[in-house]
Motif scaffolding. Structure first.
Motif, short mmCIF file in Angstrom:
data_model
loop_
_atom_site.label_atom_id
_atom_site.label_comp_id
_atom_site.label_asym_id
_atom_site.label_seq_id
_atom_site.Cartn_x
_atom_site.Cartn_y
_atom_site.Cartn_z
N ARG A 50 20.57 -23.86 -12.65
CA ARG A 50 20.28 -23.92 -11.22
C ARG A 50 21.18 -22.93 -10.51
N LEU A 51 20.59 -22.15 -9.59
CA LEU A 51 21.35 -21.21 -8.76
C LEU A 51 21.30 -21.70 -7.32
N GLU A 52 22.43 -21.70 -6.66
CA GLU A 52 22.48 -22.16 -5.29
C GLU A 52 23.23 -21.17 -4.42
N GLU A 53 22.56 -20.66 -3.39
CA GLU A 53 23.17 -19.72 -2.48
C GLU A 53 23.80 -20.46 -1.30
N THR A 63 17.89 -8.79 8.68
CA THR A 63 17.41 -10.15 8.83
C THR A 63 16.39 -10.48 7.75
N ALA A 64 16.66 -11.54 6.99
CA ALA A 64 15.80 -11.89 5.87
C ALA A 64 16.32 -13.18 5.23
N VAL A 65 15.52 -13.70 4.32
CA VAL A 65 16.00 -14.75 3.42
C VAL A 65 16.55 -14.03 2.19
N TYR A 66 17.77 -14.33 1.84
CA TYR A 66 18.43 -13.69 0.70
C TYR A 66 18.42 -14.62 -0.50
N TYR A 67 18.02 -14.07 -1.64
CA TYR A 67 17.90 -14.83 -2.87
C TYR A 67 18.83 -14.28 -3.94
N CYS A 68 19.44 -15.20 -4.64
CA CYS A 68 20.22 -14.86 -5.81
C CYS A 68 19.31 -14.99 -7.03
N ALA A 69 19.48 -14.09 -8.01
CA ALA A 69 18.65 -14.13 -9.21
C ALA A 69 19.49 -13.88 -10.44
N GLY A 70 19.14 -14.56 -11.53
CA GLY A 70 19.85 -14.39 -12.80
C GLY A 70 18.89 -14.10 -13.93
N ARG A 71 19.29 -13.23 -14.81
CA ARG A 71 18.46 -12.90 -15.97
C ARG A 71 18.69 -13.93 -17.07
N GLU A 72 17.94 -13.82 -18.12
CA GLU A 72 18.14 -14.68 -19.27
C GLU A 72 19.58 -14.59 -19.76
N TRP A 123 16.13 -18.28 -10.13
CA TRP A 123 16.21 -17.93 -8.72
C TRP A 123 16.79 -19.08 -7.93
N GLY A 124 17.55 -18.73 -6.90
CA GLY A 124 17.99 -19.73 -5.96
C GLY A 124 16.91 -19.99 -4.92
N GLN A 125 17.19 -20.95 -4.04
CA GLN A 125 16.22 -21.31 -3.01
C GLN A 125 16.25 -20.36 -1.83
N GLY A 126 17.31 -19.59 -1.71
CA GLY A 126 17.42 -18.63 -0.62
C GLY A 126 18.30 -19.14 0.51
N THR A 127 18.90 -18.19 1.20
CA THR A 127 19.70 -18.51 2.38
C THR A 127 19.33 -17.53 3.49
N GLN A 128 19.15 -18.05 4.67
CA GLN A 128 18.68 -17.23 5.79
C GLN A 128 19.83 -16.47 6.43
N VAL A 129 19.60 -15.18 6.63
CA VAL A 129 20.53 -14.33 7.38
C VAL A 129 19.76 -13.77 8.56
N THR A 130 20.26 -14.01 9.75
CA THR A 130 19.63 -13.52 10.97
C THR A 130 20.65 -12.72 11.76
N VAL A 131 20.29 -11.47 12.07
CA VAL A 131 21.18 -10.59 12.81
C VAL A 131 20.54 -10.30 14.15
#
Length: 126
Positions: free
Chosen positions: A3-6, A91-100, A116-124
């Motif tokens: 599990r990946l968590e941002e 401005t976007a939803v940012y996702y963390c990703a990991g390979r095998e 993949w993580g669920q994403g975290t919102q960044v708003t500028v």
């Protein structure tokens, strides 16, 4: 299961800085390349930055090079994205990703990542 968590997203003004964190948990997960992607409203998910398992290799999208820095602390199972001089185009939803596990390199391709993580919102704001 991995599990990946941002964390670390938020609302900031133009010119501000933020640091995103991504922590892996679950089953033993080592020697994996990692990346950050983002999806802006109405756009496809795009590569932002990638890092090898050792941290010795990194790469950035042209739009963030010189402003963003990817790093990792394998003792904490964590990958970070330091973002400086933010602007509204970030401005976007940012996702963390990991390979095998045991695939130590990173990739600019979304399909290369298994976790993949669920994403975290960044708003500028301007």
């Amino acid at each position: 299961q991995v599990r990946l968590e941002e964390s670390g997203g938020g609302l900031v003004q133009t010119g501000a800085s933020l640091t995103l964190s991504c922590v892996a948990s679950g089953e033993r997960y080592i020697r994996y390349g990692a990346g950050w992607f983002r999806r802006a409203p109405g756009k496809e998910r795009e590569f932002v930055a990638g890092i090898t398992w050792s941290g010795g290799g990194t790469e950035y999208a042209d739009s963030v090079r010189g402003r963003f820095t990817i790093s990792r602390d394998n003792s904490k199972n964590a990958v970070y994205l330091q973002m400086n001089r933010l602007n509204p185009e970030d401005t976007a939803v940012y996702y963390c990703a990991g390979r095998e596990a045991w695939v130590a390199s990173f990739s600019q391709k979304r399909d290369a990542y298994r976790f993949w993580g669920q994403g975290t919102q960044v708003t500028v704001s301007s």
